[in-house]
Scaffold this active site. Sequence first.
Site, mmCIF file in Angstrom:
data_model
loop_
_atom_site.group_PDB
_atom_site.id
_atom_site.type_symbol
_atom_site.label_atom_id
_atom_site.label_comp_id
_atom_site.label_asym_id
_atom_site.label_seq_id
_atom_site.Cartn_x
_atom_site.Cartn_y
_atom_site.Cartn_z
ATOM 1 N N ASN A 70 21.881 -36.080 -37.363
ATOM 2 C CA ASN A 70 21.890 -37.061 -38.456
ATOM 3 C C ASN A 70 20.457 -37.490 -38.727
ATOM 4 O OD1 ASN A 70 23.077 -39.031 -40.267
ATOM 5 N ND2 ASN A 70 22.538 -40.588 -38.750
ATOM 6 N N HIS A 77 18.090 -40.674 -40.350
ATOM 7 C CA HIS A 77 18.164 -42.100 -40.679
ATOM 8 C C HIS A 77 16.765 -42.593 -41.077
ATOM 9 C CE1 HIS A 77 19.973 -46.072 -40.615
ATOM 10 N NE2 HIS A 77 18.834 -46.501 -40.080
ATOM 11 N N ASP A 104 24.351 -44.112 -35.850
ATOM 12 C CA ASP A 104 22.904 -44.144 -35.578
ATOM 13 C C ASP A 104 22.537 -44.357 -34.111
ATOM 14 O OD1 ASP A 104 22.631 -43.982 -38.381
ATOM 15 O OD2 ASP A 104 22.676 -46.166 -38.561
ATOM 16 N N GLY A 125 22.153 -36.183 -51.819
ATOM 17 C CA GLY A 125 21.903 -34.895 -51.176
ATOM 18 C C GLY A 125 20.495 -34.364 -51.368
ATOM 19 N N ASN A 166 18.029 -34.720 -49.250
ATOM 20 C CA ASN A 166 17.624 -34.122 -47.964
ATOM 21 C C ASN A 166 18.270 -32.758 -47.770
ATOM 22 O OD1 ASN A 166 15.883 -35.850 -46.125
ATOM 23 N ND2 ASN A 166 17.314 -37.353 -46.953
ATOM 24 N N SER A 218 14.069 -41.123 -38.402
ATOM 25 C CA SER A 218 14.606 -40.655 -37.116
ATOM 26 C C SER A 218 15.634 -39.562 -37.357
ATOM 27 C CB SER A 218 15.309 -41.798 -36.369
ATOM 28 O OG SER A 218 14.415 -42.862 -36.139
ATOM 29 N N LEU A 235 32.241 -38.867 -38.116
ATOM 30 C CA LEU A 235 33.021 -37.646 -37.883
ATOM 31 C C LEU A 235 34.120 -37.972 -36.876
ATOM 32 C CD1 LEU A 235 30.610 -34.607 -37.500
ATOM 33 C CD2 LEU A 235 32.249 -35.073 -39.327
#
Length: 198
Positions: free
Chosen positions: A108, A110, A151, A13, A15, A142, A94
């Site tokens: 998201n 990546h 992704d 976590g 980010n 990204s 999800l």
Amino acid sequence: MINNLGFLVSHNGSNMQAIIDACKSGDIKAKTVIIISNNSRSGVIFKAKQAGIPFYHLSSDTHSNPKELDATILDALIKYHVDLVILAGYDRKLGTKTLGYYRGKVINIHPSLLPKYGGPGMWGIRVHQAVLAAGEKETGVSIHLANKDYDRGPLIAQTRVPVLPDDTPETLAIRVLEREHSFFVETVGKIIDGEIRL
Ligand code: GRF
């Protein structure tokens, strides 16, 4: 208008923490209202406690029926009036109910220049190993809309990170993760300010 952020995180976590910090300092004009993890031993439990943000462990351990899990995650996000769902190192997909309700509002991050080095199995150090094995001179970060495939949702923003001649997967991972933190904050800030429209 986006006011409330909800996170789904599986591991460290870092980010998520960068965004929580930016919300606190006012660099991002929004509030983190809920943190969900599929991992009951995730480091985010401590981070959530420290920041005083409600934390939920929701996974196949707590809900063996995937549809129930999906519905419970969605209920939790709605209960806290989440406007933007942020997947920050979430190693699960999800469910369709949550994705449908929050269509175009799930992002998201990546650690590569998608579509390169993304998809099933491309996570953690493996991404950077693959980048080095391919002899890439640059990689990056990204941020994209999440959909039912890992992704593969539409790109929102990308930034480049150089690959240095003496990089190992570990040194490259550190450089990319550092860039992720600032770029994620910058990009989420732009989404909140309406500079980037989802
Ligand atoms: C990051 O590299 C992110 O791009 C990927 O998972 C990692 C999560 O790192 N999806 P952290 O948990 O934010 O430290």
